[in-house]
Design a protein around this motif. Structure first.
Motif, PDB file in Angstrom:
ATOM      1  N   ASN A  65       7.272  -5.565 -13.758  1.00 11.97           N
ATOM      2  CA  ASN A  65       6.459  -4.605 -14.198  1.00 11.97           C
ATOM      3  C   ASN A  65       6.061  -3.393 -12.919  1.00 11.97           C
ATOM      4  OD1 ASN A  65       4.737  -5.739 -12.394  1.00 11.97           O
ATOM      5  ND2 ASN A  65       3.624  -6.953 -14.146  1.00 11.97           N
ATOM      6  N   ARG A  66       7.139  -3.666 -11.919  1.00 15.51           N
ATOM      7  CA  ARG A  66       6.681  -2.564 -10.799  1.00 15.51           C
ATOM      8  C   ARG A  66       7.706  -1.487 -10.875  1.00 15.51           C
ATOM      9  NH1 ARG A  66       1.753  -3.469  -8.547  1.00 15.51           N
ATOM     10  NH2 ARG A  66       1.474  -4.352 -10.570  1.00 15.51           N
ATOM     11  N   VAL A  67       8.868  -1.506 -11.221  1.00 14.56           N
ATOM     12  CA  VAL A  67       9.958  -0.551 -11.069  1.00 14.56           C
ATOM     13  C   VAL A  67      10.014   0.290 -12.342  1.00 14.56           C
ATOM     14  CG1 VAL A  67      12.401  -0.066 -10.414  1.00 14.56           C
ATOM     15  CG2 VAL A  67      11.211  -2.075  -9.621  1.00 14.56           C
TER      16      VAL A  67
ATOM     17  N   PRO B  39      -2.739  -4.406  -6.832  1.00 14.96           N
ATOM     18  CA  PRO B  39      -3.540  -2.916  -6.291  1.00 14.96           C
ATOM     19  C   PRO B  39      -4.188  -2.017  -7.428  1.00 14.96           C
ATOM     20  CG  PRO B  39      -1.315  -3.454  -5.704  1.00 14.96           C
ATOM     21  CD  PRO B  39      -1.440  -4.177  -6.839  1.00 14.96           C
ATOM     22  N   GLU B  40      -3.563  -1.976  -8.635  1.00 14.61           N
ATOM     23  CA  GLU B  40      -4.242  -1.451  -9.740  1.00 14.61           C
ATOM     24  C   GLU B  40      -5.780  -1.909 -10.045  1.00 14.61           C
ATOM     25  OE1 GLU B  40      -1.153  -2.395  -9.855  1.00 14.61           O
ATOM     26  OE2 GLU B  40       0.322  -0.779  -9.832  1.00 14.61           O
ATOM     27  N   THR B  44     -11.859  -3.979 -10.306  1.00 13.88           N
ATOM     28  CA  THR B  44     -12.420  -4.765 -11.386  1.00 13.88           C
ATOM     29  C   THR B  44     -12.124  -6.222 -10.858  1.00 13.88           C
ATOM     30  OG1 THR B  44     -10.534  -4.519 -12.791  1.00 13.88           O
ATOM     31  CG2 THR B  44     -12.503  -3.099 -13.211  1.00 13.88           C
ATOM     32  N   LEU B  45     -11.118  -6.602 -10.105  1.00 14.43           N
ATOM     33  CA  LEU B  45     -10.725  -7.916 -10.107  1.00 14.43           C
ATOM     34  C   LEU B  45     -11.914  -8.773  -9.359  1.00 14.43           C
ATOM     35  CD1 LEU B  45      -8.104  -9.800  -9.664  1.00 14.43           C
ATOM     36  CD2 LEU B  45      -7.876  -9.170  -7.128  1.00 14.43           C
ATOM     37  N   GLU B 132      -8.711  -9.688   1.383  1.00 12.44           N
ATOM     38  CA  GLU B 132      -7.902  -8.773   1.969  1.00 12.44           C
ATOM     39  C   GLU B 132      -8.089  -8.757   3.484  1.00 12.44           C
ATOM     40  OE1 GLU B 132      -9.513  -5.640  -0.273  1.00 12.44           O
ATOM     41  OE2 GLU B 132      -7.526  -5.469  -1.511  1.00 12.44           O
ATOM     42  N   HIS B 133      -7.399  -9.518   4.103  1.00 13.04           N
ATOM     43  CA  HIS B 133      -7.638  -9.814   5.694  1.00 13.04           C
ATOM     44  C   HIS B 133      -6.588  -9.346   6.459  1.00 13.04           C
ATOM     45  CE1 HIS B 133     -10.655 -12.458   4.215  1.00 13.04           C
ATOM     46  NE2 HIS B 133      -9.984 -13.396   3.773  1.00 13.04           N
TER      47      HIS B 133
END
Lengths: 358, 156
Positions: A65-67, B39-40, B44-45, B132-133
């Motif tokens: 689902n990335r490219v 990342p998107e 909300t994660l 996120e370290h």
């Protein structure tokens, strides 16, 4: 319904005006070849993408689902990667046979691919023993697999190839007999005639019980024929690393990979042609308006749509069932499928002789 | 030698179990997928409560913690990740008492084994689900867990 013969005749007429007659035939051969190769490559890319997505969905994942949107460019980039990879020269192999094997596999697959009637007027090889030629051509692929296993000079490859040989020879019987069952119903081996005689109803409905049994057996044997799971023990990765293509790299491996996927499509396409009406739209007797709407959908979409459903069922098999052992595989064929198939063939002859079909 | 009846019953029970398997996988095909589009969906994660991201010291709203600087966590740590620095002070009623000066935690060598949290007699530390370290130097992973100016929460 749109007839693709219009397009091919137009191209033919145009070439006749431009070139002398002998050149016209040559040019048409080349054109058909190029179109076939492009269709083959596009089909392989689409199927690899579909396989990865379907597999992911069965495993509760999203898949590539990335490219590109929904990952649709992923397989294209993978293909480019495969094309620019090095083909590694291995020391103790039989070099000629080793390099020949992938081409035999791909040529067999391409020959079978060219027999398929894709749409109305879109048949490349169409003659009176079409379906017979198709199974004969697709069976040449096993020679390539055996050569690959033998020439690799590797135990795993050889075991994989021998398993593949045993499997192909066994399941070829089932495929042949289930196709023969449908040929008994049709009375023709020409693929275009088979499709046209389904205009008033697909064979799965016309042939009722024996056609349905033949369809199920065909699908099982076809899955085994393409070396896909649950019959993927020629390349059982947990036992044989990758089976017959362990030693291959770069595009040579790519050929095996692509051929496997297109063979799956060929199995699905033949199932569509023999049992589900090929490119014939769905017609229900008496529903005139419904039938006319169905006619507006181009025949190529009917064909590809039905094949997609068949491909989905084959993938569904793969991601549901665990791999069989070699003795279980042979038991399934010789003790179950073959007797059922012979009884079914007899039943079909009975149905045809006494005109019990629709 | 198996009887004919066994042959047929095995065939149909096998067929039934295969169809059952296919029904289950088809159900799975249409369920909600568990993949996080990381990342998107950063905003909300929601991480799981039990996820061990990093060690943290519990502070209440008055900037007080529960750590008595006993050093049990330091002794239990298999990687020498924790260092407890304490001062010895004399209270008003003349008793000597250890107070926490600095609680140092090297995130780069932490195993997330949770032995420190399990062995803490006062439940002063816990693992929080941050993840996120990524930093550019190792020094940035060495942290002081007690907040500036914090002190021990007095028991009443």
């Amino acid at each position: 319904m749109f007839d693709f013969a219009v397009v091919t005749e137009w191209v033919d007429a145009m070439l006749c005006r431009l070139l002398p007659e002998s050149w016209v035939t040559t040019t048409e051969f080349v054109l058909v070849g190029i179109c076939l190769l492009i269709a083959y490559a596009v089909m392989a890319l689409g199927l690899i993408y579909a396989e990865r997505k379907v597999c992911a969905f069965f495993q509760c994942r999203l898949g590539p689902n990335r490219v590109g949107p929904y990952g649709i460019i992923q397989t294209v980039t993978d293909m480019i990667k495969m094309l620019i990879k090095e083909i590694i020269e291995i020391n103790h192999v039989d070099r000629f046979l080793f390099n020949l094997a992938p081409y035999i596999v791909i040529i067999a697959s391409l020959l079978a691919f060219s027999c398929i009637p894709f749409a109305k007027g879109l048949e490349i090889i169409d003659f009176n023993v079409g379906i017979f030629f198709l199974i004969a051509a697709s069976s040449i692929g096993i020679v390539g697999i055996l050569l690959a296993g033998w020439a690799s000079n590797n135990k795993f490859s050889l075991i994989g190839a021998m398993r593949s040989g045993a499997q192909m020879i066994s399941y070829e019987l089932s495929i042949g007999l289930s196709i023969l069952t449908m040929v008994v119903l049709t009375g023709s081996m020409q693929l275009s005639t088979i499709v046209e005689s389904q205009a008033d109803g697909w064979f799965i409905f016309k042939g009722h019980l024996p056609a349905f049994v033949a369809f199920v057996i065909y699908l099982i044997a076809g899955t085994a024929e393409t070396n896909r799971g649950p019959f993927d023990l020629p390349e059982a990765e947990s036992e044989l690393t990758a089976g017959y293509h362990t030693e291959y790299s770069g595009m040579h491996f790519g050929f095996f990979y692509v051929a496997e996927f297109v063979n799956m499509f060929i199995v699905a396409a033949v199932a569509t042609t023999l049992f589900w009406g090929g490119w014939m739209p769905l017609h229900i007797p008496g529903w005139e308006a419904f039938n006319r709407i169905m006619d507006y959908i181009p025949s190529i979409f009917w064909f590809l749509g039905k094949s997609a459903v068949m491909v989905f069922i084959i993938m569904w098999f793969k991601w549901t069932f665990p791999r069989l052992r070699i003795d279980q595989l042979l038991t399934l064929e010789w003790k179950y499928l073959l007797p059922i198939n012979l009884c079914n063939l007899f039943l079909m002859v009975f149905v045809v002789v006494f005109k019990l079909h629709f | 030698m198996r009887t004919t009846q066994e042959y047929f019953s095995a065939f149909f029970s096998g067929l039934g179990s295969l169809l059952k398997g296919m029904r289950i996988t088809l159900g799975e095909f249409f369920t909600q997928k568990t993949t996080e589009k990381y990342p998107e969906n950063r905003a909300t994660l929601k991480m799981y409560d039990r996820f061990r991201g990093e060690l943290s010291m519990i502070h209440n709203e008055r900037n007080e913690h529960h750590c008595v600087a006993c050093g049990i966590c330091e002794l239990n740590c298999p990687n020498d990740t924790i260092r407890v620095e304490s001062d010895l002070i004399v209270t008003e009623d003349g008793k000597k008492k250890k107070v926490l000066k600095r609680y140092l935690y090297d995130h780069g060598s932490c195993l997330y084994c949770q032995l420190c949290v399990r062995n803490c007699p006062h439940q002063a530390i816990e693992f929080i689900p941050t993840f996120e370290h990524a930093v550019f130097t190792r020094e940035k992973l060495c942290m002081q867990l007690n907040h500036e100016g914090s002190k021990l929460e007095e028991k009443n």
